[in-house]
Each structure stands twice: as C-alpha cells, then as structure tokens.
Design an enzyme around this catalytic site. Structure first.
Site, short mmCIF file in Angstrom:
data_model
loop_
_atom_site.label_atom_id
_atom_site.label_comp_id
_atom_site.label_asym_id
_atom_site.label_seq_id
_atom_site.Cartn_x
_atom_site.Cartn_y
_atom_site.Cartn_z
N TRP A 1 -8.36 6.56 -19.02
CA TRP A 1 -7.66 7.72 -18.45
C TRP A 1 -8.60 8.93 -18.55
CZ3 TRP A 1 -2.97 10.74 -20.81
CH2 TRP A 1 -2.36 11.49 -19.81
N MET B 1 -1.77 0.69 -8.25
CA MET B 1 -1.27 1.09 -6.93
C MET B 1 -0.24 0.10 -6.37
SD MET B 1 -2.51 4.06 -6.14
CE MET B 1 -1.95 4.22 -4.47
N TYR C 1 4.54 10.36 -14.65
CA TYR C 1 3.15 10.47 -15.13
C TYR C 1 3.20 11.10 -16.51
CZ TYR C 1 -1.90 10.80 -14.46
OH TYR C 1 -3.25 10.62 -14.56
N GLY D 1 -5.40 2.12 -12.94
CA GLY D 1 -4.30 2.44 -12.03
C GLY D 1 -3.51 1.19 -11.69
N ASN E 1 -11.75 0.77 -1.18
CA ASN E 1 -11.84 1.82 -0.16
C ASN E 1 -11.21 3.13 -0.62
OD1 ASN E 1 -9.28 0.56 -0.10
ND2 ASN E 1 -8.85 1.51 1.86
N SER E 2 -10.60 3.14 -1.81
CA SER E 2 -10.03 4.40 -2.31
C SER E 2 -11.15 5.39 -2.57
CB SER E 2 -9.27 4.14 -3.63
OG SER E 2 -10.19 3.74 -4.62
N ARG F 1 -7.48 -4.36 0.99
CA ARG F 1 -6.42 -5.06 1.72
C ARG F 1 -6.90 -5.36 3.13
NH1 ARG F 1 -0.64 -2.34 0.42
NH2 ARG F 1 -1.65 -0.34 0.77
N1 LIG Z 1 -6.96 6.53 -14.94
C1 LIG Z 1 -7.55 7.59 -14.43
O1 LIG Z 1 -8.10 8.44 -15.13
C2 LIG Z 1 -7.57 7.75 -12.95
C3 LIG Z 1 -8.39 8.71 -12.37
C4 LIG Z 1 -8.45 8.79 -10.98
C5 LIG Z 1 -7.64 7.96 -10.20
N2 LIG Z 1 -6.83 7.08 -10.82
C6 LIG Z 1 -5.98 6.16 -10.05
O2 LIG Z 1 -6.81 5.47 -9.14
C7 LIG Z 1 -6.05 5.07 -8.02
C8 LIG Z 1 -6.81 5.47 -6.76
O3 LIG Z 1 -6.86 6.89 -6.67
P1 LIG Z 1 -7.57 7.58 -5.41
O4 LIG Z 1 -7.41 9.05 -5.53
O5 LIG Z 1 -8.92 7.02 -5.26
O6 LIG Z 1 -6.60 7.05 -4.25
P2 LIG Z 1 -6.74 7.01 -2.69
O7 LIG Z 1 -8.07 7.46 -2.22
O8 LIG Z 1 -5.52 7.69 -2.16
O9 LIG Z 1 -6.64 5.44 -2.37
C9 LIG Z 1 -5.51 4.70 -2.68
C10 LIG Z 1 -5.94 3.23 -2.73
O10 LIG Z 1 -4.85 2.44 -3.19
C11 LIG Z 1 -4.70 1.32 -2.30
N3 LIG Z 1 -3.30 0.90 -2.31
C12 LIG Z 1 -2.21 1.65 -2.05
N4 LIG Z 1 -1.10 0.91 -2.19
C13 LIG Z 1 -1.52 -0.34 -2.52
C14 LIG Z 1 -0.85 -1.56 -2.79
N5 LIG Z 1 0.49 -1.65 -2.74
N6 LIG Z 1 -1.59 -2.64 -3.11
C15 LIG Z 1 -2.93 -2.58 -3.15
N7 LIG Z 1 -3.63 -1.45 -2.91
C16 LIG Z 1 -2.92 -0.35 -2.61
C17 LIG Z 1 -5.14 1.85 -0.96
O11 LIG Z 1 -5.44 0.78 -0.12
P3 LIG Z 1 -5.07 0.80 1.45
O12 LIG Z 1 -6.15 1.62 2.12
O13 LIG Z 1 -5.12 -0.62 1.81
O14 LIG Z 1 -3.72 1.43 1.59
C18 LIG Z 1 -6.37 2.66 -1.39
O15 LIG Z 1 -7.45 1.79 -1.60
C19 LIG Z 1 -4.69 5.71 -8.20
O16 LIG Z 1 -3.83 4.78 -8.80
C20 LIG Z 1 -4.96 6.84 -9.17
O17 LIG Z 1 -3.82 7.25 -9.89
C21 LIG Z 1 -6.78 6.94 -12.17
#
Ligand SMILES: NC(=O)c1ccc[n+]([C@@H]2O[C@H](COP(=O)([O-])OP(=O)(O)OC[C@H]3O[C@@H](n4cnc5c(N)ncnc54)[C@H](OP(=O)(O)O)[C@@H]3O)[C@@H](O)[C@H]2O)c1
Length: 401
Positions: A328, A305, A96, A303, A208-209, A231
């Site tokens: 970001w 994922m 990161y 992101g 759903n995240s 998914r």
């Molecule tokens: N750029 C930014 O400023 C910023 C800020 C916040 C978050 N983010 C990013 O946003 C993303 C989500 O964060 P969160 O905290 O909301 O996460 P979270 O609640 O832990 O949820 C993770 C999500 O990713 C999905 N996922 C995991 N592995 C996957 C795969 N191989 N293919 C497709 N979907 C997959 C999960 O789906 P399933 O339920 O199907 O496993 C779930 O929907 C992360 O990548 C995080 O780093 C970025």
C-alpha cells in the site's frame, strides 16, 4: 458550456445557491477580504460529499472565497489537474481504509454549517502565495501534497508548507498530476520485495492500467522482462502494440490461461523462472496466473479490481515456496521521511515515463455548483460502466476564472 455568462452573474447565482442550500448568513464570512454580499469574491470551487455512498449520488460542489494570504508557515496552492483514481471512488463509497478529514471551512474565517469531505488524493498544484517563514518555494512552483487524502478535487487551498513536495521541473503537466499514486507504487513494488537482476521475468495483471503501464516502463528501463495480462477486447492488437511500444515483453489476455498449450508457451518465453507477480485484479484469473510462477517467486498484491477474493493453491506454498505480500503506497508514504519521498520523485523523474492515456475534463467556472455536481456525477457513472478506457483528470475552475 456554450452559453457565456458574465462572471458577476455567475457569482451571484453561485452565492444564492450556496447561501440558500448550505449556509445560514451569519456563518459565511471571510474577514481577511472585504467580502460583502453585493460584491462576492467566490473565486474557488470544491467537490464535496457529506456522507459515504455512490459517488454518482453523494457528490456535490460548493464555491468558496478567494484564499486570504497564508499564515507564516503555510502556502496557498491552486490545483491544475486532479485525477480520478479507483481508490478515490472507494473513499467516497466508504470502503477504503483512509479517508479525508471532515472540514467546516475552506479558508481562514470562512465557515460551513455542517462538516463536509473533499475527495481527491492526487493532483498537481501551483504555488500562488507563500507565508513569510516558508523557505524553498517561489510562486509558480509545481507541487504535490505529501499528505494522504488531502482534498485535491478543489480549485485552491491553503496548506502547511511541510505538507507539500516540490516537483523536479522535468515532469509534464499530466505526468506531474499523476505522479503521486501509480508510478511510485510500481517503482516500490519492483524494488522493495526482491532483488531483480537484468533479464529476470515479472508477471502482472491489469497491465493496461495506469499502474500496469508504469510497471512495464520501469521494468523495461531496468532490463527486466514482463509478461502482461489484460482482459480480451475488440482492439486487443492496438493495445498490444501500445504496451509493446512502452517496453512490454509479452502481452496476452486472460483467455489464454484456459488453453493447455499456454503453459509450454510461457515456459518457452521465461524458462519457467518468473520471479515476481504483481496483482491488482485478484479473483479466479489471478489464481490461474500463479501456476506459471517459478520456484521461490513472490506475489505482491496491491488491488482487487475484480472485487473477488484472492485464493492461493496450497501446493504453490509447499512445492514452489511462494511468498505472498501486500503493498500500500499510502503506508509507504506514512513510514518515510519527506527527503525519501523527494528522492522517489527524483528517481521517477529520471525515468521519463510516458504520460498515461488520459482525458482532461474541465469543470468550467461558468457553471453553477448544481450543474458542476451533475457533470461529475454523470462522468463517474460512465466511468463505473467502463466507458472510459483512460485516466480522467479533472480541471476544476473557480467561478471567477
Ligand atoms: N496498493 C496501492 O498502494 C495502490 C496504488 C495505486 C493503485 N492501486 C490500485 O491499482 C489498481 C489500478 O489502478 P489504476 O489507477 O492504474 O487504474 P486504471 O488506470 O483506472 O485501470 C483500471 C484497470 O483495472 C482493470 N479492471 C477493471 N475492472 C476489472 C475487472 N472486473 N477484472 C479485471 N480487471 C479489471 C481495467 O481493465 P479494463 O481496461 O479491461 O477495464 C484496467 O486495467 C486499482 O485497484 C487501484 O486501487 C493500488
């Protein structure tokens, strides 16, 4: 923890491990307190890593003394809940772009032999003591860190008063603990790139995240419609009901993308006018989703994922005039003033978002550092196997709690 040990016994045990494993005696002292080896005041604990790697291997825990009173421009805070976000795992892995600063002490005068890193970018803390020059805070106020990678996976710390933001009182504890990362990212991505009008369509993956659920709720409050991809899973109907109750307009799985009839279905829903796509997954499914975008649409990626690259069909740029952006939230915080950050918190408080589905995992003060580290390592292993469908929030107790 089923076996209750007296605090003193645990403190002595922690101290033995601490001084044996980490500290040569002369380096471990905290002059602001009457600290001695016979009556240790190891009231706090932090999760740490010394070098990057698999979190399930490199994370450990240390105990440290009660914080001395803060200096004039500082405050002492005690963390109530600290989430484990995907980016925290990436920080520990070393993949990161931002990372915590190395530290050799946890309170004034306390000294570690070698530098360590305390992970954790997000968390709810409570003000426990205030420096004499600090205005605008009182004990018990709920605050979040205004700095990135501030080391929230700890029970307490001393911080500069300028580096915290006081939260509006309307947040629940879980909402407050999860307010720094996902809801602001969702809010800013929905507001900063195009001027959405009531009835406009947005499409997103990973719906759903925690972030996806914030997008659904903010969009619904504004009268924007959402096409949400997740998914496929056994309990899809239950998930669909949950997201619909949050305000999702349509919820589908990526499997639908391979069905030729799906294109007409989407056209029927959206009139072919999806204006914004939010991408936190990347990979093949995301490329397939893009084909449903409308003319002049914008794609905002935040992101990956799937851990796969993002590839764009060239024709979309030529014939649909698509614009692609990255977002970001850390950069947003870096570029904005404290007042702008506070205003964002006010805007989010007004939206009264539902708490993300979560589980609170307590790391009891009665456990040793070694057992605490093992618990966290196991927890993160399970998370990486996808065995937690919800946000995990750590409640890190100090040994004297
Ligand atoms: N750029 C930014 O400023 C910023 C800020 C916040 C978050 N983010 C990013 O946003 C993303 C989500 O964060 P969160 O905290 O909301 O996460 P979270 O609640 O832990 O949820 C993770 C999500 O990713 C999905 N996922 C995991 N592995 C996957 C795969 N191989 N293919 C497709 N979907 C997959 C999960 O789906 P399933 O339920 O199907 O496993 C779930 O929907 C992360 O990548 C995080 O780093 C970025």
């Amino acid at each position: 923890m089923t076996v209750k040990m007296s605090n003193l016994r645990v403190l002595k045990q922690s101290l033995r491990i601490y001084s044996k494993c980490i500290l040569p005696r002369p380096l471990f002292h905290c002059p602001h307190r009457a600290f001695s080896f016979s009556t240790p005041t190891l009231a706090n604990r932090a999760l740490i890593f010394r070098s990057n790697g698999n979190p399930a291997e490199v994370l450990s825990a240390v105990t440290y003394p009660t914080l001395p009173p803060p200096s004039p421009d500082q405050i002492n805070i005690s963390f109530r809940l600290s989430p484990i976000n995907p980016s925290d795992i990436n920080v520990i892995e070393g993949v990161y772009p931002s990372k915590p600063s190395a530290t050799t002490f946890f309170c004034q005068g306390h000294q570690l032999e070698n530098p360590v890193f305390v992970p954790g970018n997000e968390g709810l803390a409570e003000v426990t003591d205030i420096g004499k020059n600090v205005k605008g805070f009182k004990k018990g106020d709920w605050v979040i860190l205004a700095i990135q990678q501030g080391g929230t996976w700890s029970s307490a710390k001393t911080v500069d008063a300028k580096d915290v933001i006081k939260l509006p009182s309307s947040f629940s504890e879980v909402n407050a603990a999860t307010i720094t990362v996902n809801p602001p990212t969702a809010y800013n991505m929905l507001h900063d790139f195009i001027d959405l009008k009531e009835g406009d369509w947005i499409m997103q993956n990973g719906a759903n995240s925690a972030l996806g659920q914030a997008v659904i709720q903010i969009a619904a409050r504004k009268g924007w419609k959402t096409l949400n991809f997740v998914r496929s899973r056994n309990d899809f109907d239950a998930l669909k009901s949950h997201l619909s109750a949050l305000g999702a307009t349509q919820v589908v799985t990526y499997d639908e993308l391979s069905d030729k009839a799906f294109r007409d279905k989407v056209k029927g829903w959206t009139g072919g006018k999806i204006r914004l796509m939010l991408n936190g997954v990347s990979g093949r499914v995301t490329t397939a989703m893009m084909r449903h975008l409308g003319q002049d649409a914008h794609i905002v990626s935040y992101g990956a994922m799937s851990k796969e690259p993002l590839s764009f069909p060239t024709s979309l740029f030529i014939f649909k005039n698509i614009t692609a952006h990255g977002f970001w939230q850390s950069r947003w915080y870096h570029n904005k003033s404290k007042e702008e950050r506070e205003q964002l918190m006010e805007n989010l408080a007004e939206m009264k978002l539902q708490e993300p589905e979560h589980e609170i995992v307590t790391l009891p003060g009665t456990k040793s550092d070694e057992d605490t580290a093992k618990s966290v390592q196991n927890l993160i292993s399970k998370m990486s196997e996808g065995k937690y469908g919800k946000k995990v929030l750590l409640k890190i107790e100090g040994p004297a709690d």
